[in-house]
Design a protein around this motif. Structure first.
Motif, PDB file in Angstrom:
ATOM      1  N   ASN A 333       0.897  -1.083  -0.046  1.00 51.83           N
ATOM      2  CA  ASN A 333       0.098   0.127  -0.054  1.00 51.83           C
ATOM      3  C   ASN A 333       0.874   1.295   0.043  1.00 51.83           C
ATOM      4  O   ASN A 333       2.044   1.183   0.682  1.00 51.83           O
ATOM      5  N   THR A 352       1.334   1.461 -10.275  1.00 54.28           N
ATOM      6  CA  THR A 352       0.067   0.835 -10.295  1.00 54.28           C
ATOM      7  C   THR A 352       0.136  -0.663 -10.279  1.00 54.28           C
ATOM      8  O   THR A 352      -0.580  -1.444 -10.118  1.00 54.28           O
ATOM      9  N   THR A 353       1.270  -1.030 -10.818  1.00 56.02           N
ATOM     10  CA  THR A 353       1.537  -2.454 -11.054  1.00 56.02           C
ATOM     11  C   THR A 353       1.942  -3.306  -9.897  1.00 56.02           C
ATOM     12  O   THR A 353       1.748  -4.388  -9.947  1.00 56.02           O
ATOM     13  N   LYS A 356      -1.372  -1.697  -4.405  1.00 52.95           N
ATOM     14  CA  LYS A 356      -2.917  -2.278  -4.130  1.00 52.95           C
ATOM     15  C   LYS A 356      -3.743  -1.009  -3.916  1.00 52.95           C
ATOM     16  O   LYS A 356      -4.804  -0.605  -4.252  1.00 52.95           O
ATOM     17  N   GLU A 357      -3.353  -0.465  -2.577  1.00 47.72           N
ATOM     18  CA  GLU A 357      -4.165   0.743  -2.128  1.00 47.72           C
ATOM     19  C   GLU A 357      -3.532   2.132  -1.849  1.00 47.72           C
ATOM     20  O   GLU A 357      -2.242   1.967  -1.569  1.00 47.72           O
ATOM     21  N   TRP A 358      -4.145   3.255  -2.041  1.00 48.58           N
ATOM     22  CA  TRP A 358      -3.206   4.379  -2.400  1.00 48.58           C
ATOM     23  C   TRP A 358      -4.026   5.470  -1.124  1.00 48.58           C
ATOM     24  O   TRP A 358      -5.010   5.580  -1.209  1.00 48.58           O
ATOM     25  N   LEU A 378      -4.964   8.721 -10.580  1.00 43.06           N
ATOM     26  CA  LEU A 378      -5.385   7.341  -9.914  1.00 43.06           C
ATOM     27  C   LEU A 378      -6.564   6.873 -10.139  1.00 43.06           C
ATOM     28  O   LEU A 378      -6.913   5.887  -9.487  1.00 43.06           O
ATOM     29  N   GLN A 381      -8.147   3.035  -9.362  1.00 42.32           N
ATOM     30  CA  GLN A 381      -7.414   2.616  -8.189  1.00 42.32           C
ATOM     31  C   GLN A 381      -7.953   2.561  -6.850  1.00 42.32           C
ATOM     32  O   GLN A 381      -9.020   3.567  -6.695  1.00 42.32           O
ATOM     33  N   GLU A 382      -7.723   1.919  -5.928  1.00 45.28           N
ATOM     34  CA  GLU A 382      -8.255   1.821  -4.754  1.00 45.28           C
ATOM     35  C   GLU A 382      -7.760   3.010  -3.797  1.00 45.28           C
ATOM     36  O   GLU A 382      -6.514   2.863  -3.382  1.00 45.28           O
ATOM     37  N   THR A 383      -8.456   4.089  -3.690  1.00 41.02           N
ATOM     38  CA  THR A 383      -7.807   5.438  -3.095  1.00 41.02           C
ATOM     39  C   THR A 383      -8.803   5.966  -1.921  1.00 41.02           C
ATOM     40  O   THR A 383     -10.069   5.848  -1.729  1.00 41.02           O
TER      41      THR A 383
END
Length: 427
Positions: A333, A352-353, A356-358, A378, A381-383
């Motif tokens: 993360n 991003t590769t 998982k979490e931002w 982002l 993405q899970e942000t």
């Protein structure tokens, strides 16, 4: 409007605040104003061997390794780096130890007197760099290891003639100041080259023509990565190889390409340094924010100042090796924010590769990227958004497990906020 000039009894903070007010802009490339002040301070011709390091990435790792090796060899070493992450004193070290506040204040008094004598203004970076040079002169350092702040040709560090020049690599960064092409930026970096000195080019790229031209013009001696020296990796060690020797080193946290450039610079300098001292120095070289590994509240942390695609590409390589050794980590993360003038899209695409979490928040500086732009980059993405980096870090801690790694990156300012949290937090 008149301003109060600090005195020798004032604090370091008072002096640092003062230097932000003396000149109209924070960055003003050019040496015309600073040279007379440097002459008045008598710092222009050090009785020391001088290593100057320029480049887009890797300057900090290279200068840190140079200083650590020379310290191991018993030299009195003045190391100048920028920017600092937490304390200003990090910028000026002698034999690996940050100078005390009173030493800096005394140097600032001398710089201010010289500035007034010359009736010139100085930017914050110019004044603080001159202070470092004054301290190294007063402390009679045998060797100066200098990191260029911005570019090379017009950077204040370049008022000192180096005996050895190192150019780590050339990337597109600070394009508003240095130019919008590799060749334009290379021309600026090449400004540190002087006649008949060794030049180490450590870039993992074709030698830019601007650097080749400057080397030819100066009749300097080029040592180029992958032509004149190499490094190779194994699981347990890495090796520096030249036509004359091969030396084995244990893996550290700093980039092999930068450590090998430092070693090549030592070999080319003519200084008396044994292979054992090189091995000891490489082992001792550590730099805050360069793949800095921490444990906090049973969490794996990696803090890294990578803030452009080239730096992030190397961060990914280090992270991959780290994850191979720590099979218990199942997820990465990121606590993340960047400055608005950086290649945010390029950095995000690489990260991003693996992330998982931002956990994102705006930086508390003028050049900060907006949350709206970060969220746009982002997209998908899970942000998680917070008001500050410290809040983002807290949230990342709360929502992660001991099987997850928290990566802090994107800017020096991002790390600074987390460093402060770790310093004040309850472990």
């Amino acid at each position: 409007m008149s301003q109060t000039i600090p005195t020798a009894s004032d604090s370091l903070k008072t002096w640092l605040d003062y230097w932000t007010t003396v000149h109209v802009t924070a960055i003003d490339l050019g040496l015309e104003r600073v040279l007379p002040v440097a002459h008045a301070l008598n710092v222009l011709q050090p009785k020391a061997k001088v290593f100057t390091v320029a480049g887009t990435n890797g300057k900090g790792s290279t200068t840190t390794t140079l200083a650590a090796i020379l310290n191991a060899a018993g030299y009195q070493v003045g190391l100048y780096q920028s920017p600092h992450i937490f304390y200003f004193n990090e910028r000026v070290r002698i034999n690996g130890i940050e100078v005390e506040d009173d030493v800096l204040v005394d140097a600032f008094v001398q710089v201010e007197q010289a500035r007034q004598q010359c009736n010139l203004t100085l930017s914050f970076f110019e004044a603080t760099t001159l202070a470092a040079f004054y301290i190294f002169t007063q402390q009679q350092c045998d060797v100066w290891v200098l990191e260029v702040g911005l570019g090379g040709r017009l950077d204040v560090v370049n008022i000192i003639d180096p005996d050895i020049a190192v150019i780590t690599n050339i990337g597109l960064d600070h394009v508003d100041w240095l130019g919008d092409s590799i060749e334009k930026i290379a021309f600026e970096k090449a400004g540190i080259i002087r006649p008949n000195i060794p030049v180490i080019f450590a870039g993992d790229q074709t030698l830019p023509q601007a650097i080749a031209d400057k080397i030819e013009q100066c009749q300097a001696t080029l040592y180029q990565y992958q032509k004149d020296y190499f490094f190779e990796l194994t699981d347990e060690h890495w090796y520096l190889a030249t036509p004359a020797l091969t030396i084995s080193f244990a893996h550290g946290h700093l980039a092999h390409i930068n450590q090998s450039a430092a070693l090549m610079a030592i070999l080319a300098s003519g200084l008396n340094v044994s292979h054992d001292q090189m091995i000891d120095g490489v082992k001792a070289a550590q730099l805050a924010g360069r793949f800095e590994i921490r444990q906090y509240q049973d969490r794996h942390l990696v803090l890294d100042v990578a803030h452009n695609p080239h730096g992030v590409q190397f961060l990914k390589q280090q992270l991959s090796r780290y994850l191979q050794l720590h099979h218990e980590i199942t997820q990465v993360n990121a606590v993340f924010s960047m400055l608005d003038d950086k290649d945010i899209q390029g950095v995000v695409q690489l990260l991003t590769t693996i992330v998982k979490e931002w956990y994102i928040a705006p930086l508390n500086v003028a050049r900060a990227c907006t949350i709206a732009r970060l969220e746009h980059e982002l997209q998908g993405q899970e942000t998680f958004v917070s008001e500050s980096i410290q809040q983002s870090f807290e949230q990342a801690l709360q929502q992660s497990s001991s099987q997850q790694l928290i990566l802090v990156c994107g800017s020096f300012h991002t790390l600074e906020a987390v460093w402060e949290y770790l310093l004040n937090g309850d472990e």
